[in-house]
Design an enzyme around this catalytic site. Structure first.
Site, PDB file in Angstrom:
ATOM      1  N   ARG A  30      35.362  46.648  38.050  1.00 51.20           N
ATOM      2  CA  ARG A  30      36.107  46.888  39.332  1.00 51.20           C
ATOM      3  C   ARG A  30      35.386  46.212  40.415  1.00 51.20           C
ATOM      4  O   ARG A  30      33.955  45.849  40.455  1.00 51.20           O
ATOM      5  CB  ARG A  30      35.657  48.553  39.715  1.00 51.20           C
ATOM      6  CG  ARG A  30      36.424  49.060  40.923  1.00 51.20           C
ATOM      7  CD  ARG A  30      37.832  49.523  40.544  1.00 51.20           C
ATOM      8  NE  ARG A  30      38.703  49.809  41.617  1.00 51.20           N
ATOM      9  CZ  ARG A  30      38.668  51.019  42.183  1.00 51.20           C
ATOM     10  NH1 ARG A  30      38.165  52.101  41.269  1.00 51.20           N
ATOM     11  NH2 ARG A  30      39.667  51.549  43.004  1.00 51.20           N
ATOM     12  N   GLU A  62      40.322  44.381  39.612  1.00 49.44           N
ATOM     13  CA  GLU A  62      39.354  44.262  38.396  1.00 49.44           C
ATOM     14  C   GLU A  62      39.246  42.925  37.920  1.00 49.44           C
ATOM     15  O   GLU A  62      40.188  42.083  37.806  1.00 49.44           O
ATOM     16  CB  GLU A  62      39.876  45.177  37.338  1.00 49.44           C
ATOM     17  CG  GLU A  62      38.779  45.492  36.181  1.00 49.44           C
ATOM     18  CD  GLU A  62      38.606  47.059  36.068  1.00 49.44           C
ATOM     19  OE1 GLU A  62      38.113  47.314  35.038  1.00 49.44           O
ATOM     20  OE2 GLU A  62      39.253  47.860  36.946  1.00 49.44           O
ATOM     21  N   LYS A  66      45.501  49.631  32.423  1.00 51.74           N
ATOM     22  CA  LYS A  66      43.988  50.023  32.937  1.00 51.74           C
ATOM     23  C   LYS A  66      43.332  48.844  32.242  1.00 51.74           C
ATOM     24  O   LYS A  66      43.167  48.785  30.919  1.00 51.74           O
ATOM     25  CB  LYS A  66      43.659  51.406  32.388  1.00 51.74           C
ATOM     26  CG  LYS A  66      42.232  51.719  32.684  1.00 51.74           C
ATOM     27  CD  LYS A  66      41.947  53.238  32.229  1.00 51.74           C
ATOM     28  CE  LYS A  66      40.674  53.441  32.887  1.00 51.74           C
ATOM     29  NZ  LYS A  66      39.512  52.467  32.795  1.00 51.74           N
TER      30      LYS A  66
END
Length: 546
Positions: free
Chosen positions: A247, A288, A242
């Site tokens: 994004r 991302e 993560k």
């Protein structure tokens, strides 16, 4: 129609009124009306922006009505809405500069054409040229029309006509299935186009159009590795790092490239190295943008330095970025959103078999047990990442939907995305600066205050926040002001517990601002449900885990 919609709280009544209204419009006006009803002006992906803010509209309102700024502010504070304030003043017969000739009745197309002209004004002297254009528009308006012109320009419609209501009205107006209308809206992002297609009976023809943004698929938060296994007993899951970045949806059609943020804003200019890395592809990627140097991620605030620069290349050497692609939604003329994630991963590896400049595929693993998840989580944290994403390999890409097919496991001490609704002036070297931020999260359709934070921001960030908050001010209480909810902050804290200190019913222990999230809008803020869940976890374990 907007006034009628705002006067009823009944969703069914709103839908009935809107569907009848839309059914009676010509095709050109239909598209405009559908967007206006949902609070939008321009088609998504058009790149158009009126560039009209609160300060400019105050100047125009003063010129049109002859009211002093003090009177305007007093009326504004009484309503908390500039459109309502202008309606009141104009309704009293105040007009300082009537039009030289009687104005033609306003039409949907006429108003929209004026909005398009506003979006086209740029360059030296644009502020004054926009003021002239706005003054002409508002002097042609009735008080009620002026109210809604201002509300549309400021994005403050608040008639309860959210996208779902307008979608339902379109379906009823033209005998379409609500799920087909919703899918078309998610694909095109433009309710105006959807309404026209529904009238033509052509919703089935809608597909992905590269260079036009799509709603992102979102994830739910996990409390622990064990919860993921409980939700998918015996099933292998895809695990990825993560990232603590921005994004971004990257659209490439040969030499033409566009990058869209989570708010579906065009941020192409912010990441020139990403643009160069995808030139020549024919694809839509999800991933991302991460500040990245020497094989390791940099903190989010480093990336944010680039986001605020007019010329991001000035910091490209100091704050280099990598775009980690973890999904592909469209490739070589084919929509992939309905394919299982495992198939999309395979196609992504074929599209990007190796690193291309600042473009890299996100590494991923297949894991089954809570122990494997916990071990990979620790590894991600050791390497400087925020945590883990866990995904069902059989899941389609569900546009605009949050759910348990994608799950996120973050650091032990959680953070909240909250909306700034007020601020207090600081002391000492922060005297005169709005350094103490009052923030809120969503409780249904309402924002509830859950805390105040005064640490975490740099001096430069505090100066920027102070300037921006003054632009958003709706009420001044001396040492404290309240503002329109537009600024999103990521708040870190040590504990959450029930408290009557704030109207949200909860308080955060040692809250501090981790980051200003300019990549997110107020609609992206967290909810009271998350606070309740965190408080429950705190009671159960004596600390927070997510």
């Amino acid at each position: 129609m907007l006034e009628k919609s705002g006067s009823t709280r009944s969703r069914l009544a709103k839908v009935a009124m809107m569907s009848e209204y839309l059914r009676g419009l010509g095709e050109e006006e239909l598209g405009i009306a559908a967007r206006f009803l949902s609070g939008e002006i321009y088609p998504r992906g058009s790149g158009m922006d009126a560039g009209v803010g609160y300060r400019m509209l105050l100047d125009v309102a003063a010129q049109v009505t002859g009211a002093s700024e003090e009177e305007l502010l007093r009326t504004y504070r009484a309503h908390g809405d500039l459109g309502d304030a202008l309606q009141e003043i104009l309704g009293s017969g105040r007009i300082a500069q009537p039009p030289l000739v009687p104005a033609e009745p306003l039409s949907l197309k006429g108003v929209y054409d004026e909005f398009v002209r506003l979006a086209g004004i740029a360059g030296e002297g644009s502020y004054q040229r926009k003021i002239v254009r706005l003054r002409g528009l508002l002097t042609s308006c009735s008080p009620l029309e002026a109210k809604y012109v201002v509300k549309l320009l400021l994005g403050e419609l608040r008639t309860g006509a959210v996208e779902g209501v307008v979608e339902q009205a379109i379906a009823e107006a033209f005998g379409a299935k609500p799920e087909d209308v919703k899918r078309a809206r998610l694909m095109t992002g433009d309710l105006g186009e959807v309404a026209i297609l529904a009238r033509r009976g052509a919703l089935g023809s809608v597909g992905i159009s590269p260079l036009r943004p799509l709603d992102f698929m979102l994830a739910e938060a996990l409390a622990s590795p064990e919860e993921a296994v409980e939700r998918y007993p015996g099933k292998a899951l895809i695990a990825e790092y993560k990232y603590d970045g921005v994004r971004a949806q990257v659209h490439a059609v040969g030499e033409e490239v566009r990058i869209f943020s989570r708010r579906l804003e065009d941020v192409t200019w912010s990441f020139p190295e990403v643009v160069e890395g995808v030139r020549g592809l024919n694809a839509v990627l999800d991933g991302e943008v991460v500040a990245f140097r020497d094989g390791a991620p940099l903190p989010f605030h480093e990336l944010q330095r680039r986001l605020r620069r007019k010329n991001p290349q000035e910091l490209s050497d100091e704050v280099p970025v990598v775009y980690f692609a973890y999904d592909v939604l469209y490739m070589d003329g084919r929509s992939l959103v309905d394919l299982p994630l495992s198939d999309r991963k395979r196609l992504l590896s074929e599209l990007l078999p190796e690193k291309r400049g600042a473009i890299s595929t996100s590494p991923w693993w297949t894991i089954r047990s809570a122990e494997e998840i916990a071990e990979l989580f620790r590894r991600s944290r050791d390497e400087g990442y925020e945590g883990l994403m866990l995904k069902d390999p059989d899941s389609a890409y569900e546009l605009g939907k949050r759910g348990w097919k994608w799950m996120k496991l973050k650091e032990e001490l959680d953070t909240l995305d909250a909306v700034v609704v007020g601020a207090e002036y600081g002391h000492g070297k922060r005297a005169g600066l709005l350094s103490d931020l009052i923030f809120a999260v969503w409780d249904g359709d309402l924002l509830k205050v859950v805390g105040k934070a005064y640490s975490g921001l740099t001096d430069r960030e505090i100066e920027w926040v102070t300037k921006r908050l003054r632009e958003l001010e709706i009420r001044d209480e001396g040492l404290r002001i309240y503002v329109r909810p537009e600024i999103v902050v990521e708040v870190a804290f040590d504990l959450v517990q029930e408290s009557d200190r704030h109207d949200g019913g909860y308080a955060l222990r040692f809250p501090r601002i981790k980051a200003l999230r300019s990549d997110k809008g107020p609609e992206d803020a967290d909810t009271m449900d998350k606070l309740r869940w965190l408080a429950k976890m705190a009671k159960r374990r004596g600390t927070l885990h997510q």
